[in-house]
Structures are given as structure tokens and as C-alpha cells.
Design an enzyme around this catalytic site. Structure first.
Site, PDB file in Angstrom:
ATOM      1  N   LYS A 113      65.185  45.003  56.774  1.00  0.00           N
ATOM      2  CA  LYS A 113      66.264  46.044  56.434  1.00  0.00           C
ATOM      3  C   LYS A 113      67.461  45.761  57.258  1.00  0.00           C
ATOM      4  O   LYS A 113      68.629  46.053  56.797  1.00  0.00           O
ATOM      5  CB  LYS A 113      65.768  47.368  56.932  1.00  0.00           C
ATOM      6  N   LYS A 200      57.895  44.339  46.091  1.00  0.00           N
ATOM      7  CA  LYS A 200      57.250  45.515  45.995  1.00  0.00           C
ATOM      8  C   LYS A 200      58.478  46.688  45.558  1.00  0.00           C
ATOM      9  O   LYS A 200      59.612  46.808  45.690  1.00  0.00           O
ATOM     10  CB  LYS A 200      56.744  45.939  47.303  1.00  0.00           C
ATOM     11  N   LYS A 203      62.276  52.254  47.316  1.00  0.00           N
ATOM     12  CA  LYS A 203      63.484  53.297  47.038  1.00  0.00           C
ATOM     13  C   LYS A 203      64.765  52.511  47.339  1.00  0.00           C
ATOM     14  O   LYS A 203      65.671  53.045  46.801  1.00  0.00           O
ATOM     15  CB  LYS A 203      63.270  54.451  48.048  1.00  0.00           C
TER      16      LYS A 203
HETATM   17  P1  TYM Z   1      57.811  54.949  53.158  1.00  0.00           P
HETATM   18  O1  TYM Z   1      58.590  56.248  53.148  1.00  0.00           O
HETATM   19  O2  TYM Z   1      58.632  53.837  53.121  1.00  0.00           O
HETATM   20  O3  TYM Z   1      56.766  54.935  52.369  1.00  0.00           O
HETATM   21  C1  TYM Z   1      55.547  55.956  52.235  1.00  0.00           C
HETATM   22  C2  TYM Z   1      54.270  55.418  51.856  1.00  0.00           C
HETATM   23  O4  TYM Z   1      54.341  54.795  50.591  1.00  0.00           O
HETATM   24  C3  TYM Z   1      53.828  53.648  50.800  1.00  0.00           C
HETATM   25  N1  TYM Z   1      54.396  52.685  49.955  1.00  0.00           N
HETATM   26  C4  TYM Z   1      53.753  51.884  49.116  1.00  0.00           C
HETATM   27  N2  TYM Z   1      52.662  51.778  48.573  1.00  0.00           N
HETATM   28  C5  TYM Z   1      52.465  51.133  47.611  1.00  0.00           C
HETATM   29  N3  TYM Z   1      53.276  50.369  46.853  1.00  0.00           N
HETATM   30  C6  TYM Z   1      54.475  50.513  47.243  1.00  0.00           C
HETATM   31  N4  TYM Z   1      55.420  49.567  46.689  1.00  0.00           N
HETATM   32  C7  TYM Z   1      54.990  51.270  48.216  1.00  0.00           C
HETATM   33  N5  TYM Z   1      56.207  51.508  48.903  1.00  0.00           N
HETATM   34  C8  TYM Z   1      55.731  52.564  49.920  1.00  0.00           C
HETATM   35  C9  TYM Z   1      54.000  53.078  52.378  1.00  0.00           C
HETATM   36  O5  TYM Z   1      53.143  52.173  52.718  1.00  0.00           O
HETATM   37  C10 TYM Z   1      53.672  54.630  52.875  1.00  0.00           C
HETATM   38  O6  TYM Z   1      52.506  54.895  53.093  1.00  0.00           O
HETATM   39  N6  TYM Z   1      57.193  54.329  58.238  1.00  0.00           N
HETATM   40  C11 TYM Z   1      56.809  55.071  57.123  1.00  0.00           C
HETATM   41  C12 TYM Z   1      56.685  56.726  57.093  1.00  0.00           C
HETATM   42  C13 TYM Z   1      56.075  57.140  58.274  1.00  0.00           C
HETATM   43  C14 TYM Z   1      54.630  57.126  58.812  1.00  0.00           C
HETATM   44  C15 TYM Z   1      54.478  57.849  59.804  1.00  0.00           C
HETATM   45  C16 TYM Z   1      53.607  56.692  57.631  1.00  0.00           C
HETATM   46  C17 TYM Z   1      56.695  57.687  59.314  1.00  0.00           C
HETATM   47  N7  TYM Z   1      55.643  58.303  60.133  1.00  0.00           N
HETATM   48  C18 TYM Z   1      53.293  58.154  60.324  1.00  0.00           C
HETATM   49  C19 TYM Z   1      52.358  57.137  58.238  1.00  0.00           C
HETATM   50  C20 TYM Z   1      52.308  57.893  59.766  1.00  0.00           C
HETATM   51  C21 TYM Z   1      57.592  54.877  55.888  1.00  0.00           C
HETATM   52  O7  TYM Z   1      58.874  54.415  56.182  1.00  0.00           O
HETATM   53  O8  TYM Z   1      57.190  54.852  54.594  1.00  0.00           O
END
Ligand code: TYM
Length: 337
Positions: A113, A200, A203
Site C-alpha cells: 500500500k 487478488k 477494493k
Molecule cells: P479488508 O477490509 O481488506 O477485508 C475484509 C475481509 O475480507 C477478506 N478479503 C478477501 N478474502 C478473499 N479474497 C479476497 N480477494 C479478499 N479481499 C479481502 C480479508 O481477508 C478480510 O478478512 N485489516 C482488515 C480488517 C480488520 C480486521 C480486524 C479483520 C480490522 N480489524 C480485526 C479481522 C479482525 C482488512 O483490511 O480487511
């Protein structure tokens, strides 16, 4: 016996996509029956890259409504907004002061990022995994259901809890923090871009055709699938390293049609793309249709969503404040009350 705890969250940055649903939210839904489940919309994480203040509150509510529309049930879990519970920011600060800087500089997502941000990389972007650790540790989570890309952040949360807090400020018999485990299911853990089967679905990809969002209307879903990258070969198969797009689209079909890997592989083994793509589009539209309908209902009834979020906040806040107090005490702060 208390039930094991689950905590997870998604950032409210634009509309959630199939990866967020299949990699994360879908698994939360199954856990609510057996686990004490907390899910939050991580809006503090959403401002670690430049954001539009006019969109933040609306996107946060819409994301919470999507949790419910995907099957999170406020009777069986707590749904809340991260920034509404001050303990998240406060525990993050306490953890910051014991986390080595080089642990954060090693994070793959930070490296990826920060390249995109150039000179504008914020301290918040570097600190993002510590805030995530605070989210998890505040709830004494046993399991954290996430997609594959969050594995490294989960390991960091475990290391902070174990090596930096429990080992220094607790004892073996009385650990300060519970050490969580990731739950990464094989199916759906890594949904790939529609335009490049080697990266992958994300967003932040500037090409909207690379992802299907949970709120895309049927015509747009069909168009994106029609344009998805393929290869010149007939017949679909899993696990051919030369055909990453084929693996990804067939995986999506297996999950979204509900028939699973083996049946999907058998059905599509001899199929051409001209037959397969409309089938995948139909399965995707059908899987998303009920989610979109429920999301519409919830967005049209602000009182219901407010009530769910209020109830979730109250329950989460009690748990979070108790953990925060435990950590403050172990670090030597005097009690607040
Ligand atoms: P974020 O918002 O990027 O993504 C949210 C969840 O979606 C999963 N994910 C995917 N799974 C499969 N294929 C993909 N292409 C894909 N893109 C995203 C991510 O693995 C995630 O589970 N840091 C985290 C958010 C967060 C969080 C937490 C998660 C903040 N605090 C505490 C668990 C526990 C994040 O940015 O996810």
C-alpha cells in the site's frame, strides 16, 4: 462453559466485493451458532489512506447493513462500529508502545500500500496492524475468521499478545491477553481479480471491472463476467498453474452455484467459455439477489439499523472496557474508578 469468542471486521471503503463475502463474512455467519460472535465495521482503518469525509458515515452504515443482509443475526451476534468504542484507539496506543517498529515495517500489505501512496504514507497506515491487534485482543477472541491476505496481521496480533504483553506483564498462570488463532477456510480464502487471475480481488484496484461488488445490479454483474479474462482453451479445470483465471472463475462457480468443487468440475470439464460465462453470471446474480433485497430494506429503515448498532455497541463496550482495564492495570496505570 462460556462459548469461544469470534471477532472480525471489514473496512467500509466503498462497496464490499465477492472476496470480502466469500473469504470472510460468509464464515462469520456459520460461527454465530457455536461462538460468541462480535463483528465490527472498522471505520478507523478506513482513514489510513486518503478518504472522502462525505462518504465515511454512509459507507459505514451500508457495510453494517450488508453484514445483516449476508446473514449476521443481531439475536446471535453483536454488530458494531469500531470508532464508537474508544477502547480500540486506547488499546492501540498501549500496544504501540510495546510493538517493535521493525515488526510493522515487515508487513507485506504495508509495503504494497505504501508504494501506491508515495510521499503521503501516513503513520496510521504503518500502525494499521496494531489497531487490528487491538480490535481482536479487546474481545479476548479465540478465533478470527479472515481471508488469506490477513494471515500475517493475525500472526502479528498473536506475537504482540504473547511476547510483548503476556511475557512481560503477565504470568503463565495469569496471562493478560488471550492469544487468538486465525480461521482461514480453504474455499473462498483468496478470490482473484476478474481481469488478472494472479492478483487478488481488491477494493483498491482502479479497474472496477476487476471485482464484483455485493451491490452490483444484475446487468453489471453479467457485463463484468462477460469481459472477465479467460484463455483460449476449451474446458474448465481447477489447479492448473498455467490457467489462474480458469481456476478462479470455476472456484466462484462452485461456491456461488452451491454445488461444490467436484460437481462443478464435472459439469464444466468440457464446457466452452460461451456456455460457462452466462452460467456463472446467473449463479452470481441469484446468490446476491436476496442480499441486495435485504440491504435495500435495511437502508430504508434507519431506525432498525440504529437499534441493532446501538445494542451491538453496548454489548461490545462492556467487554472491551473490561479488557482495557486489565491491560492498563498490568502496565502499571492506576484504576480509573
Ligand atoms: P479488508 O477490509 O481488506 O477485508 C475484509 C475481509 O475480507 C477478506 N478479503 C478477501 N478474502 C478473499 N479474497 C479476497 N480477494 C479478499 N479481499 C479481502 C480479508 O481477508 C478480510 O478478512 N485489516 C482488515 C480488517 C480488520 C480486521 C480486524 C479483520 C480490522 N480489524 C480485526 C479481522 C479482525 C482488512 O483490511 O480487511
Amino acid at each position: 462453559m462460556p462459548r469461544p469468542r469470534v471477532l472480525s471486521g471489514v473496512q467500509p471503503t466503498g462497496a464490499l466485493h465477492l472476496g470480502n463475502w466469500l473469504g470472510a463474512i460468509r464464515n462469520w455467519v456459520d460461527l454465530q451458532d457455536t461462538h460468541d460472535t462480535f463483528v465490527c465495521v472498522v471505520d478507523l482503518h478506513a482513514i489510513t489512506v486518503p478518504h472522502d469525509p462525505a462518504q465515511l458515515a454512509g459507507d459505514t452504515r451500508s457495510t453494517a447493513a450488508l453484514y445483516l443482509a449476508c446473514g449476521m443475526d443481531p439475536e446471535r451476534c453483536s454488530v458494531f462500529i469500531q470508532s464508537q468504542i474508544a477502547a480500540h484507539s486506547e488499546l492501540c496506543w498501549l500496544l504501540n508502545c510495546v510493538t517493535p517498529l521493525n515488526w510493522l515495517e515487515r508487513m507485506i500489505q504495508f509495503k504494497e500500500k505504501s508504494v501506491k501512496q508515495g510521499d503521503n504514507v501516513s503513520v496510521g497506515l504503518l500502525d494499521y496492524p496494531v489497531l487490528m491487534a487491538a480490535d481482536i485482543l479487546l474481545y479476548d477472541a479465540d478465533l478470527v475468521p479472515v481471508g488469506e491476505d490477513q494471515k500475517q496481521h493475525l500472526e502479528l496480533a498473536r506475537d504482540i499478545a504473547q511476547q510483548r504483553i503476556n511475557a512481560r506483564f503477565g504470568s503463565e498462570e495469569l496471562p493478560v491477553l488471550n492469544v487468538p488463532k486465525p480461521l482461514i477456510l480453504k474455499e473462498g480464502a483468496r478470490v482473484m481479480s476478474l481481469t488478472d487471475g494472479r492478483s487478488k480481488m481488491s477494493k483498491s484496484d482502479p479497474n472496477e471491472g476487476s471485482r464484483i461488488t455485493l451491490l452490483d445490479p444484475p446487468e453489471l454483474i453479467t457485463k463484468k463476467i462477460k469481459r472477465a479474462k479467460t484463455d483460449p482453451q476449451m474446458g474448465l479445470e481447477f489447479d492448473n498453474p498455467e490457467r489462474p483465471e480458469t481456476h478462479n472463475l470455476l472456484s466462484l462457480y462452485a461456491i456461488l452455484s452451491g454445488q461444490g468443487r467436484e460437481a462443478a468440475a464435472a459439469e464444466c470439464a468440457e464446457m466452452g467459455w460461451g456456455t460457462f460465462k452466462p452460467l456463472l453470471a446467473e449463479a452470481t446474480v441469484a446468490a446476491l439477489e436476496p442480499i441486495q433485497a435485504r440491504h435495500r430494506e435495511l437502508m430504508n429503515d434507519p431506525a432498525e439499523l440504529d437499534q441493532v448498532l446501538d445494542q451491538g455497541r453496548q454489548k461490545a463496550e462492556n467487554v472491551a472496557n473490561a479488557t482495557l482495564e486489565r491491560v492498563r492495570k498490568s502496565l502499571g496505570f492506576s484504576p480509573r474508578h
